[in-house]
Design an enzyme around this catalytic site. Structure first.
Site, PDB file in Angstrom:
ATOM      1  N   GLU A 115      -7.681  22.342  -7.268  1.00 59.46           N
ATOM      2  CA  GLU A 115      -7.966  22.066  -5.855  1.00 59.46           C
ATOM      3  C   GLU A 115      -8.290  23.363  -5.144  1.00 59.46           C
ATOM      4  O   GLU A 115      -7.910  24.443  -5.601  1.00 59.46           O
ATOM      5  CB  GLU A 115      -6.717  21.477  -5.173  1.00 59.46           C
ATOM      6  CG  GLU A 115      -6.378  20.098  -5.641  1.00 59.46           C
ATOM      7  CD  GLU A 115      -5.011  19.656  -5.142  1.00 59.46           C
ATOM      8  OE1 GLU A 115      -4.472  20.260  -4.199  1.00 59.46           O
ATOM      9  OE2 GLU A 115      -4.485  18.705  -5.733  1.00 59.46           O
ATOM     10  N   LYS A 117      -7.700  26.099  -2.298  1.00 58.28           N
ATOM     11  CA  LYS A 117      -6.503  26.535  -1.568  1.00 58.28           C
ATOM     12  C   LYS A 117      -6.928  26.795  -0.118  1.00 58.28           C
ATOM     13  O   LYS A 117      -7.558  27.814   0.190  1.00 58.28           O
ATOM     14  CB  LYS A 117      -5.920  27.798  -2.209  1.00 58.28           C
ATOM     15  CG  LYS A 117      -4.598  28.191  -1.609  1.00 58.28           C
ATOM     16  CD  LYS A 117      -3.930  29.290  -2.422  1.00 58.28           C
ATOM     17  CE  LYS A 117      -2.528  29.589  -1.928  1.00 58.28           C
ATOM     18  NZ  LYS A 117      -2.430  29.927  -0.527  1.00 58.28           N
ATOM     19  N   ASP A 119      -6.972  27.691   3.709  1.00 60.17           N
ATOM     20  CA  ASP A 119      -6.301  28.783   4.405  1.00 60.17           C
ATOM     21  C   ASP A 119      -5.861  28.326   5.798  1.00 60.17           C
ATOM     22  O   ASP A 119      -6.528  28.584   6.790  1.00 60.17           O
ATOM     23  CB  ASP A 119      -7.256  29.982   4.498  1.00 60.17           C
ATOM     24  CG  ASP A 119      -6.514  31.253   4.814  1.00 60.17           C
ATOM     25  OD1 ASP A 119      -5.271  31.223   4.800  1.00 60.17           O
ATOM     26  OD2 ASP A 119      -7.178  32.277   5.061  1.00 60.17           O
ATOM     27  N   TYR A 226      -2.744  16.996   0.233  1.00 62.28           N
ATOM     28  CA  TYR A 226      -2.826  17.336  -1.187  1.00 62.28           C
ATOM     29  C   TYR A 226      -1.548  17.037  -1.970  1.00 62.28           C
ATOM     30  O   TYR A 226      -1.413  17.452  -3.104  1.00 62.28           O
ATOM     31  CB  TYR A 226      -3.221  18.796  -1.399  1.00 62.28           C
ATOM     32  CG  TYR A 226      -2.425  19.808  -0.568  1.00 62.28           C
ATOM     33  CD1 TYR A 226      -1.059  19.975  -0.730  1.00 62.28           C
ATOM     34  CD2 TYR A 226      -3.083  20.607   0.363  1.00 62.28           C
ATOM     35  CE1 TYR A 226      -0.356  20.880   0.014  1.00 62.28           C
ATOM     36  CE2 TYR A 226      -2.384  21.539   1.123  1.00 62.28           C
ATOM     37  CZ  TYR A 226      -1.019  21.661   0.941  1.00 62.28           C
ATOM     38  OH  TYR A 226      -0.330  22.568   1.688  1.00 62.28           O
ATOM     39  N   LYS A 313      -5.748  33.453  -6.474  1.00 58.86           N
ATOM     40  CA  LYS A 313      -6.291  33.910  -5.189  1.00 58.86           C
ATOM     41  C   LYS A 313      -7.569  34.702  -5.416  1.00 58.86           C
ATOM     42  O   LYS A 313      -7.626  35.562  -6.298  1.00 58.86           O
ATOM     43  CB  LYS A 313      -5.277  34.807  -4.480  1.00 58.86           C
ATOM     44  CG  LYS A 313      -3.960  34.097  -4.209  1.00 58.86           C
ATOM     45  CD  LYS A 313      -3.856  33.657  -2.787  1.00 58.86           C
ATOM     46  CE  LYS A 313      -2.896  34.520  -2.103  1.00 58.86           C
ATOM     47  NZ  LYS A 313      -2.524  34.618  -0.899  1.00 58.86           N
ATOM     48  N   CYS A 407      -7.167  55.209  31.948  1.00 63.59           N
ATOM     49  CA  CYS A 407      -8.474  54.709  31.522  1.00 63.59           C
ATOM     50  C   CYS A 407      -9.335  55.872  31.033  1.00 63.59           C
ATOM     51  O   CYS A 407      -9.490  56.873  31.746  1.00 63.59           O
ATOM     52  CB  CYS A 407      -9.154  53.993  32.688  1.00 63.59           C
ATOM     53  SG  CYS A 407     -10.812  53.453  32.267  1.00 63.59           S
ATOM     54  N   CYS A 410     -12.388  56.204  33.721  1.00 64.50           N
ATOM     55  CA  CYS A 410     -12.268  56.544  35.147  1.00 64.50           C
ATOM     56  C   CYS A 410     -10.930  57.187  35.487  1.00 64.50           C
ATOM     57  O   CYS A 410     -10.700  57.562  36.630  1.00 64.50           O
ATOM     58  CB  CYS A 410     -12.495  55.304  36.005  1.00 64.50           C
ATOM     59  SG  CYS A 410     -11.160  54.110  35.868  1.00 64.50           S
ATOM     60  N   CYS A 425      -7.586  48.222  32.747  1.00 65.78           N
ATOM     61  CA  CYS A 425      -7.850  49.206  33.793  1.00 65.78           C
ATOM     62  C   CYS A 425      -8.085  48.400  35.066  1.00 65.78           C
ATOM     63  O   CYS A 425      -8.978  47.565  35.117  1.00 65.78           O
ATOM     64  CB  CYS A 425      -9.089  50.028  33.446  1.00 65.78           C
ATOM     65  SG  CYS A 425      -9.685  50.947  34.883  1.00 65.78           S
ATOM     66  N   CYS A 431     -14.876  51.600  38.047  1.00 67.55           N
ATOM     67  CA  CYS A 431     -14.808  52.039  36.654  1.00 67.55           C
ATOM     68  C   CYS A 431     -16.170  51.716  36.015  1.00 67.55           C
ATOM     69  O   CYS A 431     -16.546  50.535  35.911  1.00 67.55           O
ATOM     70  CB  CYS A 431     -13.659  51.313  35.954  1.00 67.55           C
ATOM     71  SG  CYS A 431     -13.520  51.726  34.222  1.00 67.55           S
TER      72      CYS A 431
HETATM   73  S1  IVH Z   1       0.339  22.536  -3.213  1.00 64.62           S
HETATM   74  C1  IVH Z   1       4.899  23.384  -4.184  1.00 64.62           C
HETATM   75  N1  IVH Z   1      -2.202  22.571  -2.736  1.00 64.62           N
HETATM   76  O1  IVH Z   1      -0.616  27.255  -0.154  1.00 64.62           O
HETATM   77  C2  IVH Z   1       3.801  23.838  -3.340  1.00 64.62           C
HETATM   78  N2  IVH Z   1      -0.819  24.057  -1.508  1.00 64.62           N
HETATM   79  O2  IVH Z   1       0.948  29.449  -1.315  1.00 64.62           O
HETATM   80  C3  IVH Z   1       2.871  22.732  -3.081  1.00 64.62           C
HETATM   81  N3  IVH Z   1      -2.044  25.401   0.152  1.00 64.62           N
HETATM   82  O3  IVH Z   1       2.490  26.391   1.192  1.00 64.62           O
HETATM   83  C4  IVH Z   1       1.690  23.194  -2.407  1.00 64.62           C
HETATM   84  N4  IVH Z   1      -4.033  24.566  -0.267  1.00 64.62           N
HETATM   85  O4  IVH Z   1       0.396  25.798   2.545  1.00 64.62           O
HETATM   86  C5  IVH Z   1      -1.012  23.095  -2.419  1.00 64.62           C
HETATM   87  N5  IVH Z   1      -4.488  22.445  -2.402  1.00 64.62           N
HETATM   88  C6  IVH Z   1      -3.311  22.964  -2.091  1.00 64.62           C
HETATM   89  C7  IVH Z   1      -3.169  23.950  -1.097  1.00 64.62           C
HETATM   90  C8  IVH Z   1      -1.897  24.485  -0.841  1.00 64.62           C
HETATM   91  C9  IVH Z   1      -3.356  25.420   0.481  1.00 64.62           C
HETATM   92  C10 IVH Z   1      -1.015  26.269   0.749  1.00 64.62           C
HETATM   93  C11 IVH Z   1       0.247  25.551   1.170  1.00 64.62           C
HETATM   94  C12 IVH Z   1       1.341  26.235   0.414  1.00 64.62           C
HETATM   95  C13 IVH Z   1       0.726  27.561   0.090  1.00 64.62           C
HETATM   96  C14 IVH Z   1       1.376  28.153  -1.133  1.00 64.62           C
END
Ligand code: IVH
Length: 670
Positions: A115, A117, A119, A226, A313, A407, A410, A425, A431
């Site tokens: 999946e 990740k 942000d 997720y 990551k 500042c 000025c 300022c 200014c």
């Molecule tokens: S699974 C047991 N799936 O990443 C942990 N987490 O570094 C289950 N996150 O706290 C999390 N995308 O906030 C999971 N596809 C994804 C995710 C995901 C982002 C975040 C989530 C978690 C953090 C962990």
């Protein structure tokens, strides 16, 4: 009874401290004290205010109900702790993870689900009998804040599941903000002369913790789910659970993939490390999870994270380079922004020499010293940022950065209001960068759009003593302008003509041009539609302003404060006398049908029958809304010739219907 000095001081100090904590909590999402300490300070202030009613102040942190004010979320203990994920940046470690799984299970008969990740920030949703009853933040992993009302503002999230569904479920996912929405927020801040937000994650996290859900609704958040947690499990694999989540009508990413081997996982990672640039939201890696729930149980957990999953990551490119000095820039609102001057370093295809430091808090947080080797990253942000200091390279001679007190332009003593991160300022009238910046904003294309008057000419006119405020523009004569260097006969007369022509610019754009703090283009439109004459706006009470759609405390306060200044009022009188349009005479746009009611439409490319502006006008005449960029919220893209390939790709990826000019006309004429 007059207020004793020592009490007044105490109240003042408590208010200042609470505002600062609110700011850290809601805006920076980096609280520096515990909830308990916050509540104790708030209570102390409430007690003092009750004992001394003469100290009443409507702006006290005890009085505010919305925005970045009181913090009164209930907490909820998670039934299953919200764990984090082990993470890695290297393929070698990912291979080791796979070997460990193989060894522990004793065979190779397992599948991974890969999946994205996302942000953002994680959230836990509780649905009882198909109804969303609670949304809880991660908090410390054991208990979090109940933010149900705020989560309910997320448009893509249904509060009611589509049947059939289990009686009781918990779902976990990530709340985030799409980049176009984030850019729009920042654009509004830029227009209002405000410091910009650092990234969508910070805004999403700050937004979810706002007290006022109406305020939250104005900052569009989105969510992907997720994880499913069931009391009596009915499903055996993660992949199936994601399908169920979709069938219940909840948002779940379509970019998830079942992988039969670690090689397939590597391919997925390689694809998304590149393809993430086309997404409308930020991801910082890929999550690799074992699919089968029984195998997950067999693999188990460490104290902090499951053994059945890992986050890979993406590498953000960083460079390490010495900090040479710090400059302080003065914006048109007087806001001071510190900027780091760095020894040039090459990063992601460009040479980086400068990085924004935002404000004094950021310098403090990094404990910066001139001479330090600092890490610079570009990440998702356009402006490079300093993420840390290499302390092993710190020399004894390094000098701690002391924020300036006066500042740089000025010499006026800077002010920093309690609860604000930014220094200002206050010398608005004299200014130079503030005066020049305000005039440059006024002549901006989206405001008065004065042809032949660019930013440099404004500076020249200012240096020559001919322009000290926007109202002076209308007193300029040809004879004065022609005397300037670089101004020939033709350009001088053109300039005077354009200034005269700007008197026809509609009221809403003049209002935007005034540069009132927080009044960007959109807010100016709303104000002009409600207060049809500048005098009505000037006379408007805070309550009347708050009654306008999308106007919150911050904007209302700023408008009231603006008109309290005699200098501003005198300047507006001069603009009136010069004949500028300071009332709304525009007819309401003709509404032809509601065929596009609620639809968000992006127009892109060149058309054959109509101009782009004409098509945009048609969208509004039929009840639709025009948007500048494609996001998950877009309903249609109307594509002409030469539509950019990136836009096209994005529309395809988000499955947004692409209409030709003829399709669009058929749609509104149907
Ligand atoms: S699974 C047991 N799936 O990443 C942990 N987490 O570094 C289950 N996150 O706290 C999390 N995308 O906030 C999971 N596809 C994804 C995710 C995901 C982002 C975040 C989530 C978690 C953090 C962990």
């Amino acid at each position: 009874m007059s207020l004793p000095d020592h009490i007044a001081q105490k109240i003042h100090a408590l208010r200042a401290a609470l505002r600062e904590h609110n700011y850290k909590y809601y805006v920076l999402a980096e609280p520096s004290i515990s909830d308990l300490e916050f509540d104790q300070q708030l209570k102390a202030l409430q007690d003092l205010e009750q004992a001394y009613p003469e100290a009443y102040d409507p702006d006290s942190p005890t009085q505010k109900v919305g925005g970045e004010i009181n913090k009164q979320f209930a907490t909820f203990e998670h039934e299953f702790p919200m764990l984090s994920l082990g993470n890695t940046y290297s393929e070698a470690e990912l291979l080791e993870f796979d070997k460990r799984i193989q060894k522990q299970l004793g065979h190779t008969n397992y599948q991974y689900v890969c999946e994205l990740k996302f942000d953002g920030l994680s959230i836990s949703l509780h649905y009882d009998n198909g109804q969303l009853i609670r949304a809880v933040t991660r908090g410390d992993g054991v208990k979090g804040d109940v933010v149900t009302d705020n989560v309910k503002t997320i448009q893509s999230l249904n509060s009611r599941l589509q049947a059939p569904y289990p009686e009781k479920i918990e779902l976990r996912g990530e709340v985030f903000m799409h980049r176009p929405a984030f850019d729009r927020l920042n654009m509004e801040r830029e227009e209002a002369g405000e410091p910009l937000y650092a990234n969508p994650r910070n805004v999403a996290s700050g937004t979810l913790k706002l007290q006022d859900s109406a305020e939250v609704a104005k900052r569009p958040l989105d969510i992907f789910l997720y994880q499913l947690l069931e009391h009596k499990p009915t499903i055996n694999t993660h992949y199936e659970s994601l399908q169920s989540i979709r069938q219940w009508g909840l948002p779940c990413s379509n970019n998830t993939q079942l992988c039969n081997s670690i090689q397939a996982v590597f391919d997925y990672i390689k694809h998304w490390d590149e393809a993430r640039k086309l997404l409308t939201y930020d991801i910082d890696g890929v999550v690799v999870k074992i699919n089968d729930y029984h195998q997950r149980e067999e693999l188990g957990y460490t104290a902090k994270s499951p053994r059945w999953a890992i986050a890979y990551k993406f590498k953000t490119e960083a460079a390490c380079t010495p900090l040479l000095s710090i400059d302080y820039q003065v914006g048109r609102t007087g806001a001071i922004t510190p900027v780091a001057n760095l020894q040039s370093v090459f990063l992601l295809g460009t040479t980086v020499k400068r990085a924004s430091l935002h404000n004094a808090n950021e310098i403090e947080r990094l404990d910066l010293r001139v001479g330090d080797y600092v890490y610079v990253e570009k990440g998702g942000e356009i402006i490079p940022k300093i993420t840390g200091v290499d302390l092993s390279k710190r020399s004894d001679q390094s000098i701690k950065v002391a924020f300036i007190t006066h500042c740089p332009e000025c010499g006026t003593t800077l002010i920093r209001q309690a609860g604000e991160a930014q220094h200002y300022c206050p010398n608005e009238l004299n200014c130079p960068p503030q005066v020049i910046g305000k005039i440059q904003h006024f002549i901006h294309r989206k405001a008065m759009d004065i042809n032949g008057l660019g930013d440099e000419t404004v500076e020249l006119l200012y240096q020559a003593g001919l322009l000290k405020s926007i109202a002076d523009l209308y007193d300029l004569s040809y004879e004065q302008v022609i005397q300037l260097d670089r101004m020939a006969d033709k350009s001088s007369s053109q300039l005077i003509e354009s200034i005269q022509a700007s008197k026809q610019v509609p009221y809403q754009r003049v209002l935007f041009g005034l540069g009132i703090r927080y009044v960007g283009e959109t807010v100016a439109k709303k104000l002009a539609a409600t207060f049809k004459h500048i005098d009505a706006l000037k006379a408007a009470s805070k309550e009347a302003l708050l009654a306008v759609d999308e106007i919150g405390e911050r904007i209302a306060d700023s408008i009231v404060e603006y008109f309290q200044s005699d200098l501003h009022c005198q300047m507006i009188e001069r603009l009136k006398a010069a004949g500028l349009c300071l009332e709304n005479t525009a007819e309401a746009p003709v509404q032809l049908s509601d065929k596009l009611q609620g639809k968000i439409i992006v127009i892109s490319g060149v058309f054959t029958q109509f101009s782009r502006d004409e098509i945009k006008a048609m969208v509004e005449q039929h009840g639709g809304k025009n948007a500048g960029s494609i996001s998950a919220k877009t309903h249609y893209v109307v594509a002409g010739e030469n539509m950019g390939p990136a836009k096209l790709e994005k529309a395809k990826q988000l499955n947004i219907p692409i209409l030709s000019e003829a399709d669009f006309l058929a749609l509104i004429q149907a």
